[in-house]
Motif scaffolding. Structure first.
Motif, PDB file in Angstrom:
ATOM      1  N   LEU A 115      22.580  22.040  11.966  1.00  0.00           N
ATOM      2  CA  LEU A 115      21.254  21.421  11.905  1.00  0.00           C
ATOM      3  C   LEU A 115      21.321  19.907  12.032  1.00  0.00           C
ATOM      4  O   LEU A 115      20.479  19.292  12.688  1.00  0.00           O
ATOM      5  N   ALA A 116      22.324  19.287  11.409  1.00  0.00           N
ATOM      6  CA  ALA A 116      22.450  17.830  11.526  1.00  0.00           C
ATOM      7  C   ALA A 116      22.823  17.432  12.951  1.00  0.00           C
ATOM      8  O   ALA A 116      22.371  16.394  13.449  1.00  0.00           O
ATOM      9  N   THR A 117      23.649  18.237  13.604  1.00  0.00           N
ATOM     10  CA  THR A 117      23.996  17.952  14.998  1.00  0.00           C
ATOM     11  C   THR A 117      22.762  18.003  15.886  1.00  0.00           C
ATOM     12  O   THR A 117      22.502  17.087  16.678  1.00  0.00           O
ATOM     13  N   LEU A 118      21.991  19.072  15.748  1.00  0.00           N
ATOM     14  CA  LEU A 118      20.791  19.219  16.579  1.00  0.00           C
ATOM     15  C   LEU A 118      19.784  18.108  16.300  1.00  0.00           C
ATOM     16  O   LEU A 118      19.191  17.541  17.224  1.00  0.00           O
ATOM     17  N   ALA A 119      19.600  17.774  15.021  1.00  0.00           N
ATOM     18  CA  ALA A 119      18.624  16.742  14.664  1.00  0.00           C
ATOM     19  C   ALA A 119      19.069  15.365  15.156  1.00  0.00           C
ATOM     20  O   ALA A 119      18.274  14.614  15.742  1.00  0.00           O
ATOM     21  N   SER A 120      20.337  15.027  14.919  1.00  0.00           N
ATOM     22  CA  SER A 120      20.802  13.695  15.314  1.00  0.00           C
ATOM     23  C   SER A 120      20.846  13.543  16.834  1.00  0.00           C
ATOM     24  O   SER A 120      20.492  12.480  17.366  1.00  0.00           O
ATOM     25  N   GLN A 121      21.242  14.603  17.532  1.00  0.00           N
ATOM     26  CA  GLN A 121      21.241  14.535  18.987  1.00  0.00           C
ATOM     27  C   GLN A 121      19.820  14.510  19.538  1.00  0.00           C
ATOM     28  O   GLN A 121      19.553  13.882  20.572  1.00  0.00           O
ATOM     29  N   GLY A 122      18.904  15.173  18.854  1.00  0.00           N
ATOM     30  CA  GLY A 122      17.495  15.096  19.248  1.00  0.00           C
ATOM     31  C   GLY A 122      16.959  13.685  19.103  1.00  0.00           C
ATOM     32  O   GLY A 122      16.227  13.186  19.977  1.00  0.00           O
ATOM     33  N   ASP A 189      25.399   8.245  11.915  1.00  0.00           N
ATOM     34  CA  ASP A 189      24.927   7.879  10.578  1.00  0.00           C
ATOM     35  C   ASP A 189      23.700   8.707  10.208  1.00  0.00           C
ATOM     36  O   ASP A 189      23.568   9.175   9.072  1.00  0.00           O
ATOM     37  N   ALA A 190      22.806   8.874  11.165  1.00  0.00           N
ATOM     38  CA  ALA A 190      21.633   9.723  10.924  1.00  0.00           C
ATOM     39  C   ALA A 190      22.070  11.156  10.640  1.00  0.00           C
ATOM     40  O   ALA A 190      21.527  11.822   9.750  1.00  0.00           O
ATOM     41  N   GLY A 191      23.069  11.633  11.371  1.00  0.00           N
ATOM     42  CA  GLY A 191      23.568  12.986  11.159  1.00  0.00           C
ATOM     43  C   GLY A 191      24.144  13.183   9.777  1.00  0.00           C
ATOM     44  O   GLY A 191      23.935  14.222   9.152  1.00  0.00           O
ATOM     45  N   HIS A 192      24.890  12.196   9.285  1.00  0.00           N
ATOM     46  CA  HIS A 192      25.462  12.309   7.937  1.00  0.00           C
ATOM     47  C   HIS A 192      24.374  12.389   6.886  1.00  0.00           C
ATOM     48  O   HIS A 192      24.465  13.186   5.938  1.00  0.00           O
ATOM     49  N   LEU A 193      23.340  11.570   7.026  1.00  0.00           N
ATOM     50  CA  LEU A 193      22.228  11.614   6.067  1.00  0.00           C
ATOM     51  C   LEU A 193      21.516  12.959   6.132  1.00  0.00           C
ATOM     52  O   LEU A 193      21.219  13.568   5.089  1.00  0.00           O
ATOM     53  N   ALA A 195      22.707  15.843   7.186  1.00  0.00           N
ATOM     54  CA  ALA A 195      23.588  16.898   6.668  1.00  0.00           C
ATOM     55  C   ALA A 195      23.598  16.904   5.151  1.00  0.00           C
ATOM     56  O   ALA A 195      23.594  17.968   4.517  1.00  0.00           O
ATOM     57  N   MET A 196      23.612  15.717   4.554  1.00  0.00           N
ATOM     58  CA  MET A 196      23.618  15.657   3.096  1.00  0.00           C
ATOM     59  C   MET A 196      22.299  16.171   2.517  1.00  0.00           C
ATOM     60  O   MET A 196      22.289  16.893   1.513  1.00  0.00           O
ATOM     61  N   LEU A 197      21.191  15.832   3.153  1.00  0.00           N
ATOM     62  CA  LEU A 197      19.898  16.340   2.692  1.00  0.00           C
ATOM     63  C   LEU A 197      19.835  17.859   2.817  1.00  0.00           C
ATOM     64  O   LEU A 197      19.252  18.541   1.961  1.00  0.00           O
ATOM     65  N   ILE A 198      20.434  18.401   3.858  1.00  0.00           N
ATOM     66  CA  ILE A 198      20.508  19.858   4.010  1.00  0.00           C
ATOM     67  C   ILE A 198      21.321  20.464   2.877  1.00  0.00           C
ATOM     68  O   ILE A 198      20.960  21.486   2.305  1.00  0.00           O
ATOM     69  N   GLY A 199      22.430  19.824   2.527  1.00  0.00           N
ATOM     70  CA  GLY A 199      23.229  20.304   1.407  1.00  0.00           C
ATOM     71  C   GLY A 199      22.447  20.313   0.107  1.00  0.00           C
ATOM     72  O   GLY A 199      22.526  21.275  -0.668  1.00  0.00           O
ATOM     73  N   PHE A 200      21.681  19.258  -0.141  1.00  0.00           N
ATOM     74  CA  PHE A 200      20.859  19.216  -1.352  1.00  0.00           C
ATOM     75  C   PHE A 200      19.795  20.324  -1.339  1.00  0.00           C
ATOM     76  O   PHE A 200      19.413  20.843  -2.386  1.00  0.00           O
ATOM     77  N   ALA A 201      19.331  20.673  -0.141  1.00  0.00           N
ATOM     78  CA  ALA A 201      18.304  21.718  -0.022  1.00  0.00           C
ATOM     79  C   ALA A 201      18.862  23.122  -0.228  1.00  0.00           C
ATOM     80  O   ALA A 201      18.090  24.090  -0.335  1.00  0.00           O
ATOM     81  N   MET A 202      20.176  23.247  -0.333  1.00  0.00           N
ATOM     82  CA  MET A 202      20.803  24.570  -0.471  1.00  0.00           C
ATOM     83  C   MET A 202      20.942  24.997  -1.932  1.00  0.00           C
ATOM     84  O   MET A 202      21.753  25.871  -2.239  1.00  0.00           O
TER      85      MET A 202
END
Length: 223
Positions: A115-122, A189-193, A195-202
């Motif tokens: 998800l972070a890859t898709l979002a950051s590349q988007g 940098d956007a991807g790392h942020l 990804a971390m938010l996704i982790g918190f959402a889990m």
């Protein structure tokens, strides 16, 4: 004396082997990364650029065959330094795998990675389309495990009871927010942020797992 030393050595070896066996996905992955890192050091620069380029989760590859780079990018390190990852994998990934179990651990990490890859590349695609990013970034080399690790590091916050959960979460967030505060962040940098938010959402995936309670002078687990 020698017998005592041998006994202690065997105890340490058993403990290390037991730890590795308790986090099989983490250490199997680390072994694969060792092999690919060795390859990175022995091939020519041109060959390495070709290898990493075909395995990168960049816009060019994702638009043509999205599944392949999503998988293969996880088995190469950007920078080819393996030893620091032994520490990171042991401190964070192995602990998370032991705590959550392999299936949940992999689910969290892959959710963050994909998800972070898709979002950051988007976001990068939008920036290129609006003339705010270099079009050559469509072919940028983008491999590594950092999005997976960021999501896992985040979910580990739920291993702690309050208030340490929030202390841990604040420190983890600070590490990925720092690039936005001190300079011009890039798409990774956007991807790392993200990804971390996704982790918190889990959080739901951690239900039923033990929690670490820390009190003055001691700590213990509870369910």
């Amino acid at each position: 004396m020698a017998t005592t030393s041998d006994s202690r050595f065997r105890t340490v070896v058993r403990a290390v082997v037991g730890w590795i066996r308790s986090a099989p996905a983490t250490y199997l992955w680390l072994a694969v990364l060792l092999a690919t890192t060795i390859v990175q050091h022995i091939v020519s620069p041109g060959a390495l650029d070709d290898i990493l380029g075909r395995r990168s989760t960049n816009l060019a590859n994702l638009s043509e065959h999205p599944l392949r780079p999503m998988i293969t990018s996880l088995f190469w390190l950007d920078g080819a330094y393996w030893l620091p990852y032994v520490v990171g994998f042991t401190v964070f990934l192995a602990v998370a795998e032991r705590w959550l179990g392999t299936a949940r651990f992999v689910t969290v990490g892959l959710a963050g990675h994909v998800l972070a890859t898709l979002a950051s590349q988007g976001l990068l695609d939008l920036a290129i389309g609006h003339g705010r990013a270099d079009p050559t970034l469509r072919d940028a080399i983008d491999v590594g495990v950092s999005y997976f690790m960021a999501a896992v590091i985040a979910v580990l916050a739920y291993r702690f009871d309050s208030p340490w959960r929030w202390v841990y979460a604040a420190i983890a967030l600070a590490t990925v927010i720092a690039p936005f505060a001190v300079g011009t962040p890039d798409f990774t940098d956007a991807g790392h942020l993200i990804a971390m938010l996704i982790g918190f959402a889990m959080y739901p995936i951690t239900l039923g797992r033990s929690r670490l309670q820390i009190t003055r002078g001691s700590f213990h687990f509870r369910r």
